[in-house]
Structures are given as structure tokens and as C-alpha cells.
Design a protein around this motif. Sequence first.
Motif, PDB file in Angstrom:
ATOM      1  N   LEU A  60      87.357 -85.054 -10.272  1.00 33.52           N
ATOM      2  CA  LEU A  60      88.216 -86.179 -10.616  1.00 33.52           C
ATOM      3  C   LEU A  60      89.406 -85.736 -11.458  1.00 33.52           C
ATOM      4  O   LEU A  60      90.503 -86.281 -11.329  1.00 33.52           O
ATOM      5  N   LEU A  61      89.186 -84.752 -12.315  1.00 31.78           N
ATOM      6  CA  LEU A  61      90.288 -84.219 -13.117  1.00 31.78           C
ATOM      7  C   LEU A  61      91.394 -83.696 -12.203  1.00 31.78           C
ATOM      8  O   LEU A  61      92.582 -83.964 -12.416  1.00 31.78           O
ATOM      9  N   VAL A  62      91.008 -82.977 -11.154  1.00 32.14           N
ATOM     10  CA  VAL A  62      91.976 -82.475 -10.178  1.00 32.14           C
ATOM     11  C   VAL A  62      92.620 -83.631  -9.426  1.00 32.14           C
ATOM     12  O   VAL A  62      93.840 -83.638  -9.205  1.00 32.14           O
ATOM     13  N   ALA A  63      91.833 -84.633  -9.048  1.00 35.59           N
ATOM     14  CA  ALA A  63      92.357 -85.780  -8.302  1.00 35.59           C
ATOM     15  C   ALA A  63      93.390 -86.546  -9.127  1.00 35.59           C
ATOM     16  O   ALA A  63      94.451 -86.948  -8.607  1.00 35.59           O
ATOM     17  N   TYR A  64      93.112 -86.756 -10.405  1.00 37.05           N
ATOM     18  CA  TYR A  64      94.087 -87.401 -11.286  1.00 37.05           C
ATOM     19  C   TYR A  64      95.370 -86.569 -11.341  1.00 37.05           C
ATOM     20  O   TYR A  64      96.480 -87.100 -11.247  1.00 37.05           O
ATOM     21  N   TYR A  65      95.212 -85.268 -11.523  1.00 32.88           N
ATOM     22  CA  TYR A  65      96.364 -84.381 -11.659  1.00 32.88           C
ATOM     23  C   TYR A  65      97.236 -84.426 -10.410  1.00 32.88           C
ATOM     24  O   TYR A  65      98.466 -84.529 -10.492  1.00 32.88           O
ATOM     25  N   VAL A  66      96.608 -84.393  -9.236  1.00 29.06           N
ATOM     26  CA  VAL A  66      97.348 -84.458  -7.973  1.00 29.06           C
ATOM     27  C   VAL A  66      98.069 -85.793  -7.853  1.00 29.06           C
ATOM     28  O   VAL A  66      99.233 -85.851  -7.438  1.00 29.06           O
ATOM     29  N   ALA A  67      97.399 -86.881  -8.226  1.00 26.92           N
ATOM     30  CA  ALA A  67      98.022 -88.207  -8.152  1.00 26.92           C
ATOM     31  C   ALA A  67      99.244 -88.294  -9.064  1.00 26.92           C
ATOM     32  O   ALA A  67     100.302 -88.820  -8.679  1.00 26.92           O
ATOM     33  N   PHE A  68      99.126 -87.747 -10.282  1.00 29.68           N
ATOM     34  CA  PHE A  68     100.257 -87.776 -11.207  1.00 29.68           C
ATOM     35  C   PHE A  68     101.417 -86.937 -10.693  1.00 29.68           C
ATOM     36  O   PHE A  68     102.581 -87.355 -10.743  1.00 29.68           O
ATOM     37  N   LEU A  69     101.106 -85.744 -10.190  1.00 29.88           N
ATOM     38  CA  LEU A  69     102.168 -84.877  -9.669  1.00 29.88           C
ATOM     39  C   LEU A  69     102.893 -85.543  -8.508  1.00 29.88           C
ATOM     40  O   LEU A  69     104.133 -85.492  -8.414  1.00 29.88           O
ATOM     41  N   TRP A  70     102.134 -86.160  -7.598  1.00 31.08           N
ATOM     42  CA  TRP A  70     102.760 -86.834  -6.459  1.00 31.08           C
ATOM     43  C   TRP A  70     103.654 -87.970  -6.922  1.00 31.08           C
ATOM     44  O   TRP A  70     104.773 -88.145  -6.440  1.00 31.08           O
ATOM     45  N   ALA A  71     103.162 -88.773  -7.876  1.00 31.61           N
ATOM     46  CA  ALA A  71     103.932 -89.918  -8.357  1.00 31.61           C
ATOM     47  C   ALA A  71     105.197 -89.475  -9.078  1.00 31.61           C
ATOM     48  O   ALA A  71     106.282 -90.042  -8.874  1.00 31.61           O
ATOM     49  N   ILE A  72     105.085 -88.451  -9.907  1.00 30.93           N
ATOM     50  CA  ILE A  72     106.262 -87.966 -10.643  1.00 30.93           C
ATOM     51  C   ILE A  72     107.334 -87.459  -9.679  1.00 30.93           C
ATOM     52  O   ILE A  72     108.535 -87.671  -9.888  1.00 30.93           O
ATOM     53  N   GLY A  73     106.903 -86.824  -8.597  1.00 28.50           N
ATOM     54  CA  GLY A  73     107.857 -86.251  -7.659  1.00 28.50           C
ATOM     55  C   GLY A  73     108.372 -87.200  -6.603  1.00 28.50           C
ATOM     56  O   GLY A  73     109.414 -86.930  -5.983  1.00 28.50           O
ATOM     57  N   ASN A  74     107.688 -88.336  -6.378  1.00 29.73           N
ATOM     58  CA  ASN A  74     108.040 -89.179  -5.237  1.00 29.73           C
ATOM     59  C   ASN A  74     108.356 -90.629  -5.563  1.00 29.73           C
ATOM     60  O   ASN A  74     108.963 -91.316  -4.737  1.00 29.73           O
ATOM     61  N   ILE A  75     107.956 -91.109  -6.718  1.00 28.48           N
ATOM     62  CA  ILE A  75     108.162 -92.518  -7.039  1.00 28.48           C
ATOM     63  C   ILE A  75     109.453 -92.702  -7.825  1.00 28.48           C
ATOM     64  O   ILE A  75     109.697 -92.006  -8.816  1.00 28.48           O
ATOM     65  N   GLU A  76     110.247 -93.639  -7.378  1.00 30.03           N
ATOM     66  CA  GLU A  76     111.535 -93.895  -8.049  1.00 30.03           C
ATOM     67  C   GLU A  76     111.364 -94.802  -9.261  1.00 30.03           C
ATOM     68  O   GLU A  76     111.895 -94.524 -10.343  1.00 30.03           O
ATOM     69  N   ASN A  77     110.650 -95.895  -9.101  1.00 32.23           N
ATOM     70  CA  ASN A  77     110.456 -96.850 -10.201  1.00 32.23           C
ATOM     71  C   ASN A  77     109.182 -96.504 -10.961  1.00 32.23           C
ATOM     72  O   ASN A  77     108.145 -97.159 -10.823  1.00 32.23           O
ATOM     73  N   LYS A  78     109.270 -95.464 -11.749  1.00 31.78           N
ATOM     74  CA  LYS A  78     108.091 -94.952 -12.456  1.00 31.78           C
ATOM     75  C   LYS A  78     107.686 -95.868 -13.593  1.00 31.78           C
ATOM     76  O   LYS A  78     108.523 -96.546 -14.207  1.00 31.78           O
ATOM     77  N   SER A  79     106.392 -95.878 -13.890  1.00 31.61           N
ATOM     78  CA  SER A  79     105.906 -96.571 -15.077  1.00 31.61           C
ATOM     79  C   SER A  79     106.350 -95.809 -16.319  1.00 31.61           C
ATOM     80  O   SER A  79     106.807 -94.662 -16.241  1.00 31.61           O
ATOM     81  N   ALA A  80     106.198 -96.429 -17.485  1.00 27.71           N
ATOM     82  CA  ALA A  80     106.627 -95.789 -18.733  1.00 27.71           C
ATOM     83  C   ALA A  80     105.883 -94.486 -18.966  1.00 27.71           C
ATOM     84  O   ALA A  80     106.480 -93.484 -19.401  1.00 27.71           O
ATOM     85  N   ILE A  81     104.591 -94.454 -18.677  1.00 26.68           N
ATOM     86  CA  ILE A  81     103.817 -93.243 -18.912  1.00 26.68           C
ATOM     87  C   ILE A  81     104.207 -92.146 -17.930  1.00 26.68           C
ATOM     88  O   ILE A  81     104.257 -90.961 -18.282  1.00 26.68           O
ATOM     89  N   LEU A  82     104.534 -92.512 -16.674  1.00 27.57           N
ATOM     90  CA  LEU A  82     104.992 -91.506 -15.713  1.00 27.57           C
ATOM     91  C   LEU A  82     106.352 -90.948 -16.123  1.00 27.57           C
ATOM     92  O   LEU A  82     106.605 -89.744 -15.973  1.00 27.57           O
ATOM     93  N   GLU A  83     107.221 -91.810 -16.631  1.00 23.39           N
ATOM     94  CA  GLU A  83     108.526 -91.344 -17.128  1.00 23.39           C
ATOM     95  C   GLU A  83     108.334 -90.354 -18.270  1.00 23.39           C
ATOM     96  O   GLU A  83     109.022 -89.327 -18.343  1.00 23.39           O
ATOM     97  N   LEU A  84     107.393 -90.654 -19.143  1.00 26.58           N
ATOM     98  CA  LEU A  84     107.118 -89.758 -20.269  1.00 26.58           C
ATOM     99  C   LEU A  84     106.572 -88.430 -19.773  1.00 26.58           C
ATOM    100  O   LEU A  84     106.958 -87.353 -20.250  1.00 26.58           O
ATOM    101  N   MET A  85     105.658 -88.479 -18.793  1.00 24.97           N
ATOM    102  CA  MET A  85     105.095 -87.254 -18.232  1.00 24.97           C
ATOM    103  C   MET A  85     106.157 -86.400 -17.551  1.00 24.97           C
ATOM    104  O   MET A  85     106.062 -85.170 -17.542  1.00 24.97           O
ATOM    105  N   ALA A  86     107.166 -87.056 -16.967  1.00 24.92           N
ATOM    106  CA  ALA A  86     108.190 -86.331 -16.218  1.00 24.92           C
ATOM    107  C   ALA A  86     109.248 -85.693 -17.112  1.00 24.92           C
ATOM    108  O   ALA A  86     110.012 -84.833 -16.657  1.00 24.92           O
ATOM    109  N   MET A  87     109.295 -86.079 -18.376  1.00 21.82           N
ATOM    110  CA  MET A  87     110.315 -85.554 -19.285  1.00 21.82           C
ATOM    111  C   MET A  87     110.042 -84.097 -19.628  1.00 21.82           C
ATOM    112  O   MET A  87     108.888 -83.705 -19.813  1.00 21.82           O
TER     113      MET A  87
END
Length: 376
Positions: free
Chosen positions: A94-121
Motif C-alpha cells: 500500500l505504501l508503494v500504491a500511495y506513492y504511485v498515486a501521488f506521483l501520477w496526480a502530481i504529474g498529470n492533474i491540473e487542478n491539484k488539491s492543496a496537499i498535492l500542490e505542497l507535495m509538488a513544490m
Amino acid sequence: MDNLRAIIMIIGVFYHAALAYNASWSSIWFSADTVQSLSLELFSDFLHVWRMPIFFVVSGFFTAMLIQRRGMGGMFKNRFLRVFSPFVIFWPLLLVAYYVAFLWAIGNIENKSAILELMAMPGAPEGTISLMHLWFLYYLMIFYVLTWVFRQLPLTKIKNAIVEMNPLLAIMVLPLFLIPGLTLSVIHIRGLLTFTPEIWGILFFGMFFAYGYILFSSSRLLDYFDRSWPILFITALVISAPMLYMFPAISFDPNRIPFEFIQPDWNIRIPLILCIAYVATLMSVVGLVVAKKILNGNNGFMRYMSDASYWIYIVHVPILLMIQFWLLDQEGGAAYKFLFSSFSTLLICLISYVLLVRWSPIGWLLNGKRKPLFSN
């Protein structure tokens, strides 16, 4: 009881889905959307107060049943297979699954949530290794050990006093035993995510586990409220009104990972603690009584969902997050996105259970070998 456990686990899908549209969680939930809903906020906040307490009551009940049928050694052997082993196997996956989901979202989602924006900084603060939504398995293992410890102590008189207590008095007094745990906590509104055991979680959820353990010895409390449970339910709803009103006073420090809760003042905290203690207790009794009345039958559908529920709960969050990350860039209201993400996740989990899990060693690990649903 097993059907109730299944329902509580499946409700977890809808609880986690609702957090994306809960304004109170907009700054910290991974898939928080710009569309929000007061109804879903109230739904998720109310649900969270009693969902896991009922689960731990049921767990305590089954622990006592296993000890009676198989002895302490048999209980530990069974829990090693059904709790410890799934945790050890699925936590790193699950740790890997979360990590993959976050990486995909950071790289592909335009309207990111606040936490994704923070992760992408660049230079974003690093998080800590988390128990994720499997924290309940970790604490169950702690409670199994504590069960062995307390069985070595001369506590029979205390147990008998609780069993023999007038049920009406019990429903008023038992919530008070939850106050120490809630006082030590940052208010009961989060999972226990760190590997370092938290005293408040052991005290709070441990009390519900103990209630369930004692309940196996006597159903007197449930029998007493067999017909009057609607009164308890209405009372819980009445107490929930000020509780839900006070919940927004709990806030977060968004500049720290893991996020830290900012305590409200004691003039809010004390009544909030009391409300949480009574709502959690009343709804636990209501859930147990209703389950005893309508879920004890031999229903093939419920039996199947009961078997599937453990797998559903283990795998649902990364799947749900991926769907809700995609929904961040889609049009639609909170109700539509909530229902779409919830039922899509549930469907994917069920299909994977039917095709990959039920008749496999994974299914045997989670539930034991299954017999055909219908047999001659």
C-alpha cells in the motif's frame, strides 16, 4: 456480529470518499476538491465519531469468543494469520500504491488539491512513514497483547460489576471512562498513523475493545435496549448537533507535515469531548442492537459481502484516491463526484475480490478457505 463488522468496513469507503468534499479537510486531504458539501461534511464528521468505536467493540467481542473456543494460544494463532500477516504483507504494498498515486496526480492533474500542490513544490517538507488506513490492525495487535496481560490480573470483580450494572446507569457512566483518552488526544477526529503507539488511542479505542470483550459474557445491555434503541439513536442525534457545530473549531497547521491539529480552547474542548464520548457510546449500542435484530440471519448476500469486506477495506484507499484525483479536473457537483468515486471504488474492489482473491491464497489468508455460497 460478523455482518456488522463487514458493514463498518464497507462504510469506510464512503467515509474516505466524503473527506474530499469536506471543507474542514480541504487543506490536508490528498484528493480535496474545490467543490464542497456541507451535507457530506456533517455526514463524514458524524460517521467518524462512532464508526471505528463500533469496529473495536466487535473486535473485542470476537476476541473473547476466540479465547473461549480455542484458548489464549489459539486466539493468538488465529490473529497472527488474520491480522498480523495481512498487515505485514499489505502495508509495504500500500505504501508503494500511495506513492504511485501521488506521483501520477502530481504529474498529470491540473487542478491539484492543496496537499498535492505542497507535495509538488521544490523543497517540500518530507512526510513520515505512516500506518495509513491500516492503523486499526496495528492497534488490534496491541489490544491482543493487552488482553493477555489483563487476564493475568485479578479483575474479575470489576468485570462482574460492569456486567451487573443497571443498563440505564451503564449507558450514562461508561462514556465517562472515555474522557481520559479524549483529553490526551488532539480531539478524536483522526486515525492513529504513527508506529509509536499513542496513549490516547489505546485508552479511547481500548475501552471500546474492552466493552466488546465484556459484552461476550453478557448481552444484558443489548437486551435491555432491544425495543428502546430509537430513543438512544435520537439522543445521539440531539447530542451530535452541538458536537458538529463545534468541530470547525478544530484546525490544522498546514505548514507542517505530518499535519498537526491546533487545539481549541478548553471552553470548547470540554463540551466537545463530552459530546464525542456520549455519541460514540450511544451509537455503538444502537449499531449493536440493530445488527442483532436484523443482521443475524443466514443471508447469502451478506455472507459474501462479509467475506469481501476485509479485502475491500485493505485496498480501497489508493483506488479511491486515483479516481478522485482524476475527478479534480472534471466538471460536476460534490454529490455526483462523491457517489461516482464511492461506487466506482466499491465496484473495482468487488470485481478484484471475485476474480483475484476469493479462491486464492490471499482470500484464504484474510478469511480462511471459503465454501461455495450455495451447496447441496
